[in-house]
Design an enzyme around this catalytic site. Structure first.
Site, PDB file in Angstrom:
ATOM      1  N   CYS A 163     -14.027 -23.827  18.050  1.00  0.00           N
ATOM      2  CA  CYS A 163     -13.161 -23.934  16.878  1.00  0.00           C
ATOM      3  C   CYS A 163     -12.185 -25.088  17.118  1.00  0.00           C
ATOM      4  O   CYS A 163     -11.912 -25.436  18.264  1.00  0.00           O
ATOM      5  CB  CYS A 163     -12.421 -22.597  16.710  1.00  0.00           C
ATOM      6  SG  CYS A 163     -11.049 -22.614  15.553  1.00  0.00           S
TER       7      CYS A 163
ATOM      8  N   ALA B  92     -11.825   2.990   0.971  1.00  0.00           N
ATOM      9  CA  ALA B  92     -12.532   3.750   2.016  1.00  0.00           C
ATOM     10  C   ALA B  92     -13.792   3.060   2.530  1.00  0.00           C
ATOM     11  O   ALA B  92     -14.771   3.706   2.885  1.00  0.00           O
ATOM     12  CB  ALA B  92     -12.852   5.167   1.520  1.00  0.00           C
TER      13      ALA B  92
ATOM     14  N   CYS C 269      -6.955 -23.681  19.265  1.00  0.00           N
ATOM     15  CA  CYS C 269      -8.138 -24.019  20.058  1.00  0.00           C
ATOM     16  C   CYS C 269      -8.136 -25.483  20.473  1.00  0.00           C
ATOM     17  O   CYS C 269      -8.781 -25.871  21.449  1.00  0.00           O
ATOM     18  CB  CYS C 269      -9.406 -23.675  19.285  1.00  0.00           C
ATOM     19  SG  CYS C 269      -9.494 -21.913  18.927  1.00  0.00           S
TER      20      CYS C 269
ATOM     21  N   ASP D   1       0.864  -1.179   0.000  1.00  0.00           N
ATOM     22  CA  ASP D   1       0.000   0.000   0.000  1.00  0.00           C
ATOM     23  C   ASP D   1       0.903   1.233   0.000  1.00  0.00           C
ATOM     24  O   ASP D   1       2.110   1.147   0.211  1.00  0.00           O
ATOM     25  CB  ASP D   1      -0.956  -0.038   1.200  1.00  0.00           C
ATOM     26  CG  ASP D   1      -2.213   0.808   0.967  1.00  0.00           C
ATOM     27  OD1 ASP D   1      -2.241   1.588  -0.016  1.00  0.00           O
ATOM     28  OD2 ASP D   1      -3.154   0.720   1.776  1.00  0.00           O
TER      29      ASP D   1
END
Ligand code: GUN
Ligand code: ZN
Length: 523
Positions: A279, A196, A284, A93
């Site tokens: 999960c 955005a 987990c 970015d």
């Protein structure tokens, strides 16, 4: 024609595709999730992303790299891939996000794209202006002028074989989003992020997100790979993919972990509140909630981030399988039940049913009617459009029940809410092979009535009789006046009750596997 993106499979406006990233020598299967790597904060070792999570692509921020001196020098010297230890594709970015947060950055599109090229980025990003939702129209339009210039500047940079993003902005103005999409698609840039949307998602405005994406997609071409910038919560993947988004990036897995938050496909939980872990990922599986709470803060953050990434990739695989199976909209509908804001998102998606319908493949898995909202799915709309093209006799009985043993009609068609009428010959074809609840709801009856209306309007010369099973008054109100109504429910207290059902109930068509059969014989 964009030759670096190929679509392999379709469902609604969603697709499985292949994005070829030439500079990385990698082909990424889409929908894909790009974990966000902050070069200054290592929540997870990027070298694990590909082997353990299946991430073929990540995203990092070239503006942060460029403004952090030691990181900048290492990136320029070793290249991004060696610096991060990642051999997949890397998107960078530009600092636009910092621009939106802090109001100012000290770089230009030309400069930051050349820097992205020089550190070995595979997909670069110009400096677009992320106009927030609800900005004034003047603001959104003048920001778009700047973004348009940024795309033009980007086209002029010699980027070699680096792909370049063409962000689509326009705030909450659908016409500006559509125009921005059309202009972006007309550049020779390569990947099309819808920008955005982070502030919309942070405030759970999934309906506005849907409208923004749908508008951008109207402007973009079908063969444009579309990235939903900053979207990484697994609960919205099915919805966003159904709209036609191909790439996602997740900082959510790390940001949420920092706050002790545990992602699921239907929302976000506080680790504090969990007595059980729903999960089966390696984390987990290995830890109980108490054990996770007992480790030190840094380790807890790392473990939660790993779980968050696992559920995120798991959901992405589920979405891809749903596209293969042709039941993506069923998955969207399930996810819409997980959170009221997702229900708003799904309803907004259905507002764009005609846009999805144009792309949706005509034949797929079994249509499941799961709620009253199923009546607004694009398949129902398509059936109504098709009704106008079917040939129809002079007198026609459309019935929710079996064919009467004796009758004077030229033909007898079935009626199944939410689709409405269809000739028996079509009952083996999608979507009329649907599984729908026995207990039809008013919205489905109303949609079926609109099917009757479409049929009558296309064939004004045909005498149509509708034999229904006690439809809702609102649905019956939508049936054209010229249609003769018969109520199959042998309710003695219904004025319009008719002997039809009584005479027929003993001899319904005993067709056990008749598609979309929704009544038992004893009824
Ligand atoms: N990251 C999240 N949203 C945006 C956006 O609109 N533009 C850019 N460049 N990056 C983003
Ligand atoms: Zn887990």
């Amino acid at each position: 024609m964009r030759d670096h993106f190929e679509i392999r499979d379709h469902d609604a406006a969603g697709r499985i595709g292949e994005l070829t990233v030439p500079r990385a020598g990698v082909t990424v299967e889409t929908p894909a999730l790009l974990p966000v790597i902050n070069p200054n904060i290592e929540t997870i070792d990027p070298s694990r992303l590909r082997s353990e999570f299946g991430a073929d692509m990540l995203i990092t921020n070239s503006y942060i790299i460029r403004t952090t001196e030691d990181v900048r020098e290492r990136a320029l010297e070793d290249g991004l891939h060696d610096m991060l230890g990642f051999d997949g594709a890397i998107m960078t970015d530009s600092g636009s996000f910092q621009l939106a947060e802090y109001g100012e950055i000290d770089t230009t599109t030309t400069e930051i794209l050349e820097f992205q090229r020089d550190i070995g980025s595979d997909v670069g990003t110009p400096v677009d202006i992320p106009t927030p939702p609800d900005a004034s129209r003047e603001q959104a339009a003048s920001d778009l002028d700047v973004t348009r210039q940024a795309l033009a500047d980007a086209e002029a940079v010699d980027v070699g074989d680096m792909l370049v993003n063409a962000p689509v902005q326009g705030s909450t103005y659908p016409d500006l989003r559509e125009q921005a999409g059309r202009e972006a698609a007309a550049t020779d840039l390569d990947v099309f992020p819808v920008g955005a949307v982070v502030p919309m998602m942070n405030s759970y405005r999934y309906d506005d997100m849907v409208d923004a994406v749908a508008a951008a997609k109207r402007g973009l071409a079908e063969d444009c790979p579309v990235h939903l910038f900053g979207a990484g919560h697994p609960m919205m993947f099915a919805l966003a993919v159904a709209l036609g988004c191909d790439l996602f990036d997740s900082a959510a897995y790390a940001l949420m972990a920092r706050d002790g938050r545990y992602l699921t496909v239907s929302g976000t939980e506080q680790l504090e509140d969990l007595d059980y872990l729903p999960c089966s990922c390696p984390i987990c599986h290995e830890y109980t909630p108490d054990e996770l709470r007992a480790v030190d803060a840094d380790e807890q953050e790392a473990l939660l981030a790993e779980h968050n990434l696992h559920v995120t990739f798991e959901e992405l695989r589920r979405v891809k399988q749903a596209i293969r199976d042709g039941d993506l909209l069923e998955l969207v509908e399930k996810r819409a039940r997980g959170h009221p804001a997702m229900a708003d998102g799904y309803r907004a998606l259905l507002d764009h049913a005609d846009q999805l319908e144009r792309i949706d493949s005509a034949s797929k898995g079994t249509f499941f009617g799961l709620s009253h909202e199923s009546a607004r799915r694009p398949e129902v709309r398509r059936h109504h459009d098709r009704l106008a093209r079917l040939s129809v006799p002079d007198s026609l009985l459309c019935t929710e029940y079996g064919t009467p043993s004796e009758h004077d009609y030229d033909e007898v068609w079935r009626v199944v809410p939410p689709f409405g009428p269809f000739p028996r010959a079509l009952s083996e074809t999608y979507p009329l092979t649907a599984e729908v609840p026995d207990r039809t709801d008013a919205a489905a009856e109303r949609a079926a009535a609109e099917g009757i209306r479409a049929l009558v309007e296309a064939n004004p010369g045909t005498e149509v009789t509708l034999a229904h099973e006690g439809w809702d008054a609102d649905a019956l109100g939508a049936v054209p006046e010229s249609v003769t109504l018969e109520n199959l429910h042998a309710d003695a207290d219904r004025a319009d009750a008719d002997t039809h059902a009584g005479g027929d109930a003993d001899s319904p068509e005993a067709d056990a596997d008749e598609p979309a059969e929704s009544r038992s014989e004893s009824e």
